[in-house]
Design a protein around this motif. Structure first.
Motif, PDB file in Angstrom:
ATOM      1  N   SER A  57       0.855  -1.183   0.000  1.00 12.26           N
ATOM      2  CA  SER A  57       0.000   0.000   0.000  1.00 12.26           C
ATOM      3  C   SER A  57       0.891   1.233   0.000  1.00 12.26           C
ATOM      4  CB  SER A  57      -0.907   0.030   1.233  1.00 12.26           C
ATOM      5  OG  SER A  57      -1.914  -0.951   1.149  1.00 12.26           O
ATOM      6  N   TYR A  58       0.364   2.324  -0.554  1.00  7.97           N
ATOM      7  CA  TYR A  58       1.127   3.568  -0.640  1.00  7.97           C
ATOM      8  C   TYR A  58       0.224   4.735  -0.284  1.00  7.97           C
ATOM      9  CZ  TYR A  58       3.534   7.562  -2.798  1.00  7.97           C
ATOM     10  OH  TYR A  58       4.124   8.775  -3.023  1.00  7.97           O
ATOM     11  N   VAL A  59       0.704   5.602   0.614  1.00 11.15           N
ATOM     12  CA  VAL A  59      -0.039   6.801   1.006  1.00 11.15           C
ATOM     13  C   VAL A  59       0.885   8.000   0.870  1.00 11.15           C
ATOM     14  CG1 VAL A  59      -1.387   7.956   2.802  1.00 11.15           C
ATOM     15  CG2 VAL A  59      -1.364   5.456   2.684  1.00 11.15           C
ATOM     16  N   SER A  60       0.401   9.047   0.173  1.00 13.65           N
ATOM     17  CA  SER A  60       1.173  10.274   0.028  1.00 13.65           C
ATOM     18  C   SER A  60       0.470  11.407   0.774  1.00 13.65           C
ATOM     19  CB  SER A  60       1.311  10.630  -1.454  1.00 13.65           C
ATOM     20  OG  SER A  60       0.054  11.010  -1.987  1.00 13.65           O
ATOM     21  N   GLN A  61       0.919  12.642   0.539  1.00 11.68           N
ATOM     22  CA  GLN A  61       0.263  13.796   1.152  1.00 11.68           C
ATOM     23  C   GLN A  61      -1.107  14.058   0.535  1.00 11.68           C
ATOM     24  OE1 GLN A  61       2.726  17.330   1.525  1.00 11.68           O
ATOM     25  NE2 GLN A  61       4.567  16.086   1.682  1.00 11.68           N
ATOM     26  N   GLU A  62      -1.328  13.520  -0.659  1.00 16.27           N
ATOM     27  CA  GLU A  62      -2.628  13.678  -1.318  1.00 16.27           C
ATOM     28  C   GLU A  62      -3.589  12.602  -0.806  1.00 16.27           C
ATOM     29  OE1 GLU A  62      -3.132  16.204  -3.287  1.00 16.27           O
ATOM     30  OE2 GLU A  62      -1.019  16.833  -3.188  1.00 16.27           O
ATOM     31  N   TYR A  63      -4.767  13.019  -0.363  1.00 14.52           N
ATOM     32  CA  TYR A  63      -5.708  12.058   0.222  1.00 14.52           C
ATOM     33  C   TYR A  63      -6.244  11.083  -0.817  1.00 14.52           C
ATOM     34  CZ  TYR A  63      -5.697  16.097   3.375  1.00 14.52           C
ATOM     35  OH  TYR A  63      -5.313  17.154   4.165  1.00 14.52           O
ATOM     36  N   ALA A  64      -6.523  11.583  -2.028  1.00 17.03           N
ATOM     37  CA  ALA A  64      -7.001  10.743  -3.132  1.00 17.03           C
ATOM     38  C   ALA A  64      -8.231   9.925  -2.744  1.00 17.03           C
ATOM     39  CB  ALA A  64      -5.885   9.826  -3.621  1.00 17.03           C
ATOM     40  N   LEU A  65      -9.166  10.568  -2.050  1.00 14.19           N
ATOM     41  CA  LEU A  65     -10.407   9.893  -1.688  1.00 14.19           C
ATOM     42  C   LEU A  65     -11.437  10.052  -2.802  1.00 14.19           C
ATOM     43  CD1 LEU A  65     -10.713  11.002   2.054  1.00 14.19           C
ATOM     44  CD2 LEU A  65      -9.551   8.993   1.107  1.00 14.19           C
ATOM     45  N   TYR A  66     -12.351   9.111  -2.863  1.00 10.42           N
ATOM     46  CA  TYR A  66     -13.419   9.173  -3.861  1.00 10.42           C
ATOM     47  C   TYR A  66     -14.543  10.065  -3.322  1.00 10.42           C
ATOM     48  CZ  TYR A  66     -10.879   5.162  -5.689  1.00 10.42           C
ATOM     49  OH  TYR A  66      -9.904   4.335  -6.181  1.00 10.42           O
ATOM     50  N   PRO A  67     -14.769  11.235  -3.926  1.00  8.08           N
ATOM     51  CA  PRO A  67     -15.697  12.214  -3.342  1.00  8.08           C
ATOM     52  C   PRO A  67     -17.149  11.758  -3.290  1.00  8.08           C
ATOM     53  CG  PRO A  67     -15.005  12.904  -5.540  1.00  8.08           C
ATOM     54  CD  PRO A  67     -14.141  11.734  -5.162  1.00  8.08           C
ATOM     55  N   ASN A  68     -17.539  10.875  -4.192  1.00  3.44           N
ATOM     56  CA  ASN A  68     -18.939  10.446  -4.225  1.00  3.44           C
ATOM     57  C   ASN A  68     -19.222   9.233  -3.348  1.00  3.44           C
ATOM     58  OD1 ASN A  68     -19.641  12.480  -6.067  1.00  3.44           O
ATOM     59  ND2 ASN A  68     -18.942  11.232  -7.791  1.00  3.44           N
ATOM     60  N   MET A  69     -18.177   8.700  -2.722  1.00  7.24           N
ATOM     61  CA  MET A  69     -18.340   7.560  -1.826  1.00  7.24           C
ATOM     62  C   MET A  69     -18.352   8.026  -0.378  1.00  7.24           C
ATOM     63  SD  MET A  69     -15.788   4.630  -3.316  1.00  7.24           S
ATOM     64  CE  MET A  69     -15.904   3.984  -4.981  1.00  7.24           C
ATOM     65  N   THR A  70     -19.033   7.264   0.473  1.00  6.92           N
ATOM     66  CA  THR A  70     -18.953   7.527   1.907  1.00  6.92           C
ATOM     67  C   THR A  70     -17.577   7.110   2.411  1.00  6.92           C
ATOM     68  OG1 THR A  70     -19.734   5.322   2.540  1.00  6.92           O
ATOM     69  CG2 THR A  70     -21.413   7.036   2.170  1.00  6.92           C
ATOM     70  N   ILE A  71     -17.284   7.478   3.637  1.00 11.75           N
ATOM     71  CA  ILE A  71     -16.007   7.094   4.238  1.00 11.75           C
ATOM     72  C   ILE A  71     -15.928   5.573   4.354  1.00 11.75           C
ATOM     73  CG2 ILE A  71     -14.549   7.299   6.283  1.00 11.75           C
ATOM     74  CD1 ILE A  71     -14.925   9.831   4.411  1.00 11.75           C
ATOM     75  N   PHE A  72     -17.021   4.936   4.721  1.00 11.00           N
ATOM     76  CA  PHE A  72     -17.042   3.468   4.768  1.00 11.00           C
ATOM     77  C   PHE A  72     -16.667   2.900   3.406  1.00 11.00           C
ATOM     78  CE2 PHE A  72     -18.825  -0.696   4.184  1.00 11.00           C
ATOM     79  CZ  PHE A  72     -18.717  -1.323   5.411  1.00 11.00           C
ATOM     80  N   GLU A  73     -17.286   3.420   2.346  1.00 10.36           N
ATOM     81  CA  GLU A  73     -17.030   2.898   1.007  1.00 10.36           C
ATOM     82  C   GLU A  73     -15.602   3.167   0.552  1.00 10.36           C
ATOM     83  OE1 GLU A  73     -21.562   3.355  -0.811  1.00 10.36           O
ATOM     84  OE2 GLU A  73     -20.173   5.056  -0.830  1.00 10.36           O
ATOM     85  N   ASN A  74     -15.054   4.328   0.921  1.00 10.87           N
ATOM     86  CA  ASN A  74     -13.665   4.631   0.585  1.00 10.87           C
ATOM     87  C   ASN A  74     -12.706   3.640   1.234  1.00 10.87           C
ATOM     88  OD1 ASN A  74     -12.631   7.276  -0.890  1.00 10.87           O
ATOM     89  ND2 ASN A  74     -14.638   7.750  -0.029  1.00 10.87           N
ATOM     90  N   ILE A  75     -12.905   3.392   2.518  1.00 11.59           N
ATOM     91  CA  ILE A  75     -12.012   2.475   3.232  1.00 11.59           C
ATOM     92  C   ILE A  75     -12.175   1.051   2.718  1.00 11.59           C
ATOM     93  CG2 ILE A  75     -11.452   1.490   5.498  1.00 11.59           C
ATOM     94  CD1 ILE A  75     -12.396   4.141   6.747  1.00 11.59           C
ATOM     95  N   ALA A  76     -13.413   0.684   2.439  1.00 11.08           N
ATOM     96  CA  ALA A  76     -13.714  -0.690   2.034  1.00 11.08           C
ATOM     97  C   ALA A  76     -13.325  -1.006   0.600  1.00 11.08           C
ATOM     98  CB  ALA A  76     -15.206  -0.961   2.221  1.00 11.08           C
TER      99      ALA A  76
END
Length: 233
Positions: free
Chosen positions: A84-103
């Motif tokens: 897995s790779y995490v940078s300073q950019e969150y790169a979250l999916y804006p149309n998904m809930t937090i649950f859906e992003n993590i899952a």
């Protein structure tokens, strides 16, 4: 979890005006023991980000080898490296809930909804974002969004987690809190964590291996000995 090695790793960029090659990485040979929480330190521009992006497969080296447990993985696709790779950019999916992003990584693996729910609850409680699972990213603070990005990286339980200064834009209290939680996760699952930073003092309480870089090269490797309160060089 794999031991990570690089052998005489080189990565060059072409300088547009002069069209000459500039070494972002030069003759980098290092060893990160398995089950390590390692820090790669150095000033901005020293090659830290280039190094981890080359190790994790986002960049391809011009020369050298990258070994996971003595196996050269340069030609193995990123998606098959169990990282897995995490940078300073969150790169979250804006149309998904937090649950859906993590899952999302577990959904790609086609796990059952029960297992996905269990693992999302586990990692979200660790990072103290469990009350945010029904919300969308746009209503979260920067610190909360970064915790979501880290949760998404952790939930796969990868063999290696690369963290490229993901906490640099957060305040010191939040950075310290998240580092403690990463340390707890590391102790529980024994995966490799490779953390890029230029703030050694912040990560020193948690890491057990330190790699120092300068001008695209590794200049020092140190093993942290906790029970003696010293660094064995």
């Amino acid at each position: 979890m794999p031991k990570i090695e690089t052998i005489k790793l080189n990565k060059y960029y072409e300088e547009k005006k002069s069209k000459s090659l500039i070494a972002a990485l030069y003759d980098v040979s290092l060893t990160i023991p398995d089950k390590s929480f390692a820090a790669i330190i150095g000033e901005s521009g020293c090659g830290k980000t280039t190094l981890i992006k080359t190790i994790n497969g986002l960049y391809k080296p011009d020369d050298g080898k990258i070994l996971f447990d003595n196996k050269n993985i340069i030609n193995i696709p990123v998606q098959e490296r169990n990282i897995s790779y995490v940078s300073q950019e969150y790169a979250l999916y804006p149309n998904m809930t937090i649950f859906e992003n993590i899952a999302y990584p577990l959904k790609l693996q086609k796990l059952t909804i029960d297992e996905i729910t269990q693992r999302v609850n586990e990692v979200s409680k660790l990072l103290e974002i469990d009350i945010l699972l029904s919300r969308k990213p746009k209503v979260l603070s920067g610190g909360q969004q970064q915790r979501v990005a880290i949760a998404r990286a952790l939930i796969k339980k990868p063999e290696i987690i690369f963290l490229d200064e993901p906490l640099a834009n957060l305040d010191p209290v939040i950075r310290s809190s998240i580092l403690k939680k990463l340390s707890l996760w590391h102790k529980r699952w024994n995966n490799n964590i490779v953390y890029v930073t230029h703030k050694l003092d912040e990560v020193m309480p948690y890491v057990d291996y330190i790699i120092e870089m300068n001008n695209g090269s590794v200049i020092h490797e140190k093993k942290v000995i906790r029970n003696k309160g010293e660094i064995n060089e």
